[in-house]
Scaffold this motif. Structure first.
Motif, PDB file in Angstrom:
ATOM      1  N   GLU A 104       3.184  17.884 -29.629  1.00  0.00           N
ATOM      2  CA  GLU A 104       3.606  18.847 -30.646  1.00  0.00           C
ATOM      3  C   GLU A 104       2.611  19.999 -30.767  1.00  0.00           C
ATOM      4  O   GLU A 104       3.013  21.159 -30.913  1.00  0.00           O
ATOM      5  N   SER A 108       3.387  23.949 -30.025  1.00  0.00           N
ATOM      6  CA  SER A 108       3.079  24.984 -31.021  1.00  0.00           C
ATOM      7  C   SER A 108       2.157  26.045 -30.453  1.00  0.00           C
ATOM      8  O   SER A 108       2.369  27.242 -30.661  1.00  0.00           O
ATOM      9  N   ILE A 111       4.078  28.297 -28.023  1.00  0.00           N
ATOM     10  CA  ILE A 111       4.975  29.202 -28.754  1.00  0.00           C
ATOM     11  C   ILE A 111       4.179  30.331 -29.390  1.00  0.00           C
ATOM     12  O   ILE A 111       4.550  31.503 -29.303  1.00  0.00           O
ATOM     13  N   ASP A 112       3.049  29.980 -30.010  1.00  0.00           N
ATOM     14  CA  ASP A 112       2.203  30.997 -30.644  1.00  0.00           C
ATOM     15  C   ASP A 112       1.622  31.954 -29.617  1.00  0.00           C
ATOM     16  O   ASP A 112       1.600  33.166 -29.826  1.00  0.00           O
ATOM     17  N   SER A 117       9.986  33.678 -30.391  1.00  0.00           N
ATOM     18  CA  SER A 117      10.633  33.640 -31.703  1.00  0.00           C
ATOM     19  C   SER A 117      12.109  33.234 -31.639  1.00  0.00           C
ATOM     20  O   SER A 117      12.670  32.810 -32.635  1.00  0.00           O
ATOM     21  N   GLN A 145      11.570  19.673 -28.681  1.00  0.00           N
ATOM     22  CA  GLN A 145      10.652  20.210 -29.683  1.00  0.00           C
ATOM     23  C   GLN A 145      10.698  21.737 -29.700  1.00  0.00           C
ATOM     24  O   GLN A 145      10.736  22.356 -30.765  1.00  0.00           O
ATOM     25  N   VAL A 146      10.706  22.350 -28.510  1.00  0.00           N
ATOM     26  CA  VAL A 146      10.765  23.810 -28.419  1.00  0.00           C
ATOM     27  C   VAL A 146      12.072  24.307 -29.009  1.00  0.00           C
ATOM     28  O   VAL A 146      12.094  25.265 -29.789  1.00  0.00           O
ATOM     29  N   SER A 148      14.009  22.918 -31.241  1.00  0.00           N
ATOM     30  CA  SER A 148      14.060  22.794 -32.698  1.00  0.00           C
ATOM     31  C   SER A 148      13.171  23.833 -33.377  1.00  0.00           C
ATOM     32  O   SER A 148      13.505  24.324 -34.451  1.00  0.00           O
ATOM     33  N   ARG A 149      12.060  24.202 -32.748  1.00  0.00           N
ATOM     34  CA  ARG A 149      11.175  25.228 -33.321  1.00  0.00           C
ATOM     35  C   ARG A 149      11.755  26.628 -33.201  1.00  0.00           C
ATOM     36  O   ARG A 149      11.585  27.451 -34.096  1.00  0.00           O
ATOM     37  N   LEU A 150      12.445  26.903 -32.086  1.00  0.00           N
ATOM     38  CA  LEU A 150      12.956  28.246 -31.857  1.00  0.00           C
ATOM     39  C   LEU A 150      14.400  28.422 -32.321  1.00  0.00           C
ATOM     40  O   LEU A 150      14.846  29.537 -32.550  1.00  0.00           O
TER      41      LEU A 150
END
Length: 151
Positions: A104, A108, A111-112, A117, A145-146, A148-150
């Protein structure tokens, strides 16, 4: 390096008369030889590299985990045990996998770093993760995971 490790382990398994390890390592080497031949016919001179070998080993583990599920449903404990033993042999050649928290954090950070986005950035994020964590990350789980975050 990994090729040498596989060949050395094959010799050790022969000396120790470890039939499960011997059969599994022979299976790995045969799959590797097939990939080398395919790579040469596609114009890649030396065959597959370390990263491709790690991906191949991960795929072999995933296939065995899927087979374990099916064998367990069919109540074939003997086959479940054989697949588990093969997984143990294959995992000797894989680096220590990331745990859930580390995975995770890596997602993160990627992505950062890429300032991703939207879901359209998913391919770039996954490419970065595959480059940084070959053989250490469950990319199917990382993909979820990606997403769900994006998403």
């Amino acid at each position: 390096m990994l090729r040498q490790q596989l060949n050395d382990s094959l010799k050790e398994a022969m000396r120790a008369k470890d039939t499960r390890a011997l059969a599994t390592i022979r299976l790995i080497l045969a799959a590797l030889k097939d990939r080398d031949i395919q790579a040469r016919t596609e114009g890649q001179g030396d065959g597959v590299g370390e990263q491709e070998i790690l991906e191949m080993l991960q795929k072999m583990v995933r296939q065995r985990r899927d087979a374990i599920e099916l064998y367990a449903k069919g109540q074939r404990q003997d086959l479940v045990q054989r697949e588990e033993e093969e997984i143990a042999v294959i995992e000797r050649f894989l680096p220590k996998p990331l745990d859930e928290t580390e995975s995770e954090q890596a997602v993160s950070a990627a992505i950062d770093e890429l300032e991703a986005s939207t879901i359209k950035d998913m391919g770039r994020v996954m490419a970065l993760l595959k480059e940084r964590f070959p053989g250490r990350m469950d990319f199917a789980r990382a993909s979820q995971q990606v997403k769900s975050r994006l998403g």
